[in-house]
Design an enzyme around this catalytic site. Structure first.
Site, PDB file in Angstrom:
ATOM      1  N   ARG A  30       0.977  -1.312   0.000  1.00 53.53           N
ATOM      2  CA  ARG A  30       0.002   0.027  -0.063  1.00 53.53           C
ATOM      3  C   ARG A  30       0.995   1.257   0.009  1.00 53.53           C
ATOM      4  NH1 ARG A  30      -5.048  -1.727   0.382  1.00 53.53           N
ATOM      5  NH2 ARG A  30      -5.316  -3.710   1.342  1.00 53.53           N
ATOM      6  N   ILE A  32       2.059   4.738   1.178  1.00 50.80           N
ATOM      7  CA  ILE A  32       2.223   5.333   2.450  1.00 50.80           C
ATOM      8  C   ILE A  32       1.239   6.802   2.386  1.00 50.80           C
ATOM      9  CG2 ILE A  32       3.918   7.161   2.183  1.00 50.80           C
ATOM     10  CD1 ILE A  32       5.270   5.742   4.805  1.00 50.80           C
ATOM     11  N   GLU A  96       8.912  10.432  -8.309  1.00 48.50           N
ATOM     12  CA  GLU A  96       9.337  10.706  -7.304  1.00 48.50           C
ATOM     13  C   GLU A  96      10.498   9.975  -6.698  1.00 48.50           C
ATOM     14  OE1 GLU A  96       6.849  11.861  -4.347  1.00 48.50           O
ATOM     15  OE2 GLU A  96       5.927  13.803  -5.653  1.00 48.50           O
ATOM     16  N   HIS A 101       7.209   1.908 -10.508  1.00 49.25           N
ATOM     17  CA  HIS A 101       6.300   1.430  -9.734  1.00 49.25           C
ATOM     18  C   HIS A 101       4.872   1.726 -10.373  1.00 49.25           C
ATOM     19  CE1 HIS A 101       7.723   5.375  -8.370  1.00 49.25           C
ATOM     20  NE2 HIS A 101       6.456   5.612  -8.227  1.00 49.25           N
ATOM     21  N   MET A 102       3.947   0.738 -10.487  1.00 43.62           N
ATOM     22  CA  MET A 102       2.784   0.955 -11.109  1.00 43.62           C
ATOM     23  C   MET A 102       1.615   1.432  -9.858  1.00 43.62           C
ATOM     24  SD  MET A 102       0.516  -1.966 -12.642  1.00 43.62           S
ATOM     25  CE  MET A 102       1.190  -1.789 -14.592  1.00 43.62           C
ATOM     26  N   HIS A 103       1.132   2.553 -10.097  1.00 43.48           N
ATOM     27  CA  HIS A 103       0.121   2.726  -8.893  1.00 43.48           C
ATOM     28  C   HIS A 103      -1.308   2.293  -9.428  1.00 43.48           C
ATOM     29  CE1 HIS A 103       2.109   6.708  -7.343  1.00 43.48           C
ATOM     30  NE2 HIS A 103       2.778   6.519  -8.442  1.00 43.48           N
TER      31      HIS A 103
HETATM   32  P1  5GP Z   1       5.803   8.642  -7.991  1.00 42.27           P
HETATM   33  O1  5GP Z   1       5.353  10.006  -7.785  1.00 42.27           O
HETATM   34  O2  5GP Z   1       7.088   8.548  -8.009  1.00 42.27           O
HETATM   35  O3  5GP Z   1       5.099   7.996  -8.992  1.00 42.27           O
HETATM   36  O4  5GP Z   1       4.928   7.910  -6.562  1.00 42.27           O
HETATM   37  C1  5GP Z   1       5.893   7.638  -5.329  1.00 42.27           C
HETATM   38  C2  5GP Z   1       4.766   7.080  -4.511  1.00 42.27           C
HETATM   39  O5  5GP Z   1       5.395   6.367  -3.374  1.00 42.27           O
HETATM   40  C3  5GP Z   1       4.024   8.056  -3.828  1.00 42.27           C
HETATM   41  O6  5GP Z   1       2.563   7.939  -4.004  1.00 42.27           O
HETATM   42  C4  5GP Z   1       4.481   8.160  -2.389  1.00 42.27           C
HETATM   43  O7  5GP Z   1       3.448   8.281  -1.196  1.00 42.27           O
HETATM   44  C5  5GP Z   1       4.807   6.709  -2.342  1.00 42.27           C
HETATM   45  N1  5GP Z   1       5.859   6.371  -1.351  1.00 42.27           N
HETATM   46  C6  5GP Z   1       7.112   7.249  -0.893  1.00 42.27           C
HETATM   47  N2  5GP Z   1       7.678   6.584  -0.039  1.00 42.27           N
HETATM   48  C7  5GP Z   1       7.109   5.482   0.465  1.00 42.27           C
HETATM   49  C8  5GP Z   1       7.218   4.708   1.581  1.00 42.27           C
HETATM   50  O8  5GP Z   1       8.346   4.678   2.076  1.00 42.27           O
HETATM   51  N3  5GP Z   1       6.691   3.538   1.522  1.00 42.27           N
HETATM   52  C9  5GP Z   1       5.391   3.522   0.808  1.00 42.27           C
HETATM   53  N4  5GP Z   1       4.672   2.175   1.010  1.00 42.27           N
HETATM   54  N5  5GP Z   1       5.050   4.459  -0.134  1.00 42.27           N
HETATM   55  C10 5GP Z   1       5.933   5.432  -0.367  1.00 42.27           C
END
Ligand code: 5GP
Length: 118
Positions: A30, A32, A96, A101-103
């Site tokens: 999940r 965070i 970020e 990673h796939m959301h």
């Molecule tokens: P991006 O913007 O790179 O597509 O998404 C990164 C995602 O990673 C964000 O939705 C953020 O909330 C999640 N995330 C960042 N650090 C952690 C963590 O330590 N644990 C979890 N479970 N999610 C994280």
């Protein structure tokens, strides 16, 4: 070597997460900071920084990410309502964490895909 991110530590269970699924290719946990009632991240176990770093050797893991997304959507009960899968890449994609990673987002209408420019 390209530096690992926090996701590698989550995959190796050196850092806590709400783990939903793991096999030899991918891990799902999940987010965070959930943006919808269901917000799960599905990642390849191998550290691939961005979609721009993908090679043919990664195809099995990338395909598995989709079948795991489908399984988790069913487990979460969001398959009938529908959901969105997002993979951000690089600066303009607002990625970020430098580990692909796939959301998986759902549980209610996720809204328009992009803010419109006109
Ligand atoms: P991006 O913007 O790179 O597509 O998404 C990164 C995602 O990673 C964000 O939705 C953020 O909330 C999640 N995330 C960042 N650090 C952690 C963590 O330590 N644990 C979890 N479970 N999610 C994280």
């Amino acid at each position: 070597m390209i530096e690992e991110t926090i996701f590698s530590k989550i995959i190796r269970k050196e850092l806590p997460s709400t783990l939903l699924y793991q096999d030899e290719l991918v891990t799902a946990f999940r987010d965070i900071n959930p943006q919808r009632p269901t917000h799960v991240l599905i990642v390849p176990n191998r550290h691939i920084p961005t979609v721009d770093d993908v090679t043919v050797e990664d195809e099995a893991a990338l395909g598995r990410m989709f079948s795991v997304a489908r399984k988790i959507a069913r487990d979460e009960g969001i398959d009938e309502g529908g959901y969105r899968l997002i993979i951000n890449c690089g600066e303009h994609g607002r990625q970020e964490v430098a580990h692909i990673h796939m959301h998986l987002l759902g549980g209610k209408d996720v809204g328009p895909m992009l803010s419109r420019e006109s």
